[in-house]
Design a protein around this motif. Structure first.
Motif, PDB file in Angstrom:
ATOM      1  N   THR A   1     -61.703 -45.236  40.556  1.00 36.46           N
ATOM      2  CA  THR A   1     -62.602 -46.021  39.631  1.00 36.46           C
ATOM      3  C   THR A   1     -62.425 -45.628  38.079  1.00 36.46           C
ATOM      4  O   THR A   1     -62.356 -44.420  37.908  1.00 36.46           O
TER       5      THR A   1
ATOM      6  N   TYR B   1     -60.354 -50.841  36.716  1.00 36.41           N
ATOM      7  CA  TYR B   1     -60.652 -50.687  38.324  1.00 36.41           C
ATOM      8  C   TYR B   1     -61.988 -50.259  38.632  1.00 36.41           C
ATOM      9  O   TYR B   1     -62.317 -49.285  38.011  1.00 36.41           O
ATOM     10  N   GLN B   2     -62.749 -50.998  39.359  1.00 33.63           N
ATOM     11  CA  GLN B   2     -64.206 -50.788  39.491  1.00 33.63           C
ATOM     12  C   GLN B   2     -64.287 -50.150  40.936  1.00 33.63           C
ATOM     13  O   GLN B   2     -64.681 -49.019  41.017  1.00 33.63           O
ATOM     14  N   GLU B   3     -64.113 -51.059  41.825  1.00 33.24           N
ATOM     15  CA  GLU B   3     -64.346 -50.463  43.285  1.00 33.24           C
ATOM     16  C   GLU B   3     -63.833 -51.348  44.252  1.00 33.24           C
ATOM     17  O   GLU B   3     -63.465 -52.354  43.915  1.00 33.24           O
TER      18      GLU B   3
END
Length: 212
Positions: free
Chosen positions: A160, A178-180
């Protein structure tokens, strides 16, 4: 009986005795056959000493097989690696067999019961090479044991906040954050479009870690 018949019989008996004595002397002069010349008719002839073998186990029961083999004083192991993957939407590092379903076991031909080993819980049987059990060299075992202590396999998924480059046709070479993970095959990325951050869902194959 004539004198000539008497001489003939006497000569015949003399020749017979001579042949008999000759055969007897010939047999007595022969050397006894050495043990190396005597054929080995041992029906149990085969490998001896301590040898590493390869066992085929039930799926996900390698650890169980090793535990039950240890109860029989059998030295057994299987190489393991740490694998980082996405499970149920979350990034996790888990331990997995390097060679699923296979276990290496060191057996002593003078000590261990091969039938009992083959019947061990979690074990299906010995891996064979032709009609013989597959043997594994000690040097190869040393390599696998060293590998087990240092092996680290990573799926290369970002964390993340990492910058990634999107290769999707709709967002070609654009950078995102990028988050998850989203399931096992997709992820949520934060992309800035027209000066506004937008959350999009893409396949894991459509982006990679940014190089800069």
């Amino acid at each position: 009986m004539s004198d000539s018949d008497s001489v003939t019989n006497s000569n015949s008996n003399s020749d017979s005795n001579s042949d008999s004595n000759s055969d007897s002397n010939s047999d007595s002069n022969k050397e006894p056959q050495s043990s190396a010349q005597i054929p080995n008719n041992d029906p149990f002839g085969g490998p001896t000493g301590t040898i590493w073998y390869l066992l085929y186990c039930k799926a996900k029961e390698e650890s169980k097989a090793v535990i039950h083999l240890a109860n029989q004083s059998v030295d057994a192991f299987y190489p393991k690696v740490m694998v980082t993957k996405v499970l149920r939407g979350k990034r996790k590092t888990v331990e997995e067999p390097l060679f699923p379903n296979y276990v290496f076991a060191q057996l002593d031909h003078g000590k261990h019961n091969f039938t009992s080993v083959r019947s061990t819980r979690g074990v299906i049987g010995f891996v064979k090479q032709g009609k013989a059990y597959q043997q594994v060299s000690s040097s190869l075992i040393s390599v696998f044991r060293e590998l087990q202590s240092v092996a680290q396999v990573d799926s290369k998924l970002p964390k993340t906040g990492d910058k990634v480059t999107v290769h999707s046709a709709n967002y070609n070479n654009i950078q995102a954050i990028y988050q998850e993970p989203k399931g096992e095959q997709r992820a949520m990325l934060l992309i800035e479009l027209i000066n506004k951050p937008v959350l999009v869902e893409l396949d894991n194959t459509e982006f990679s870690l940014a190089t800069d």
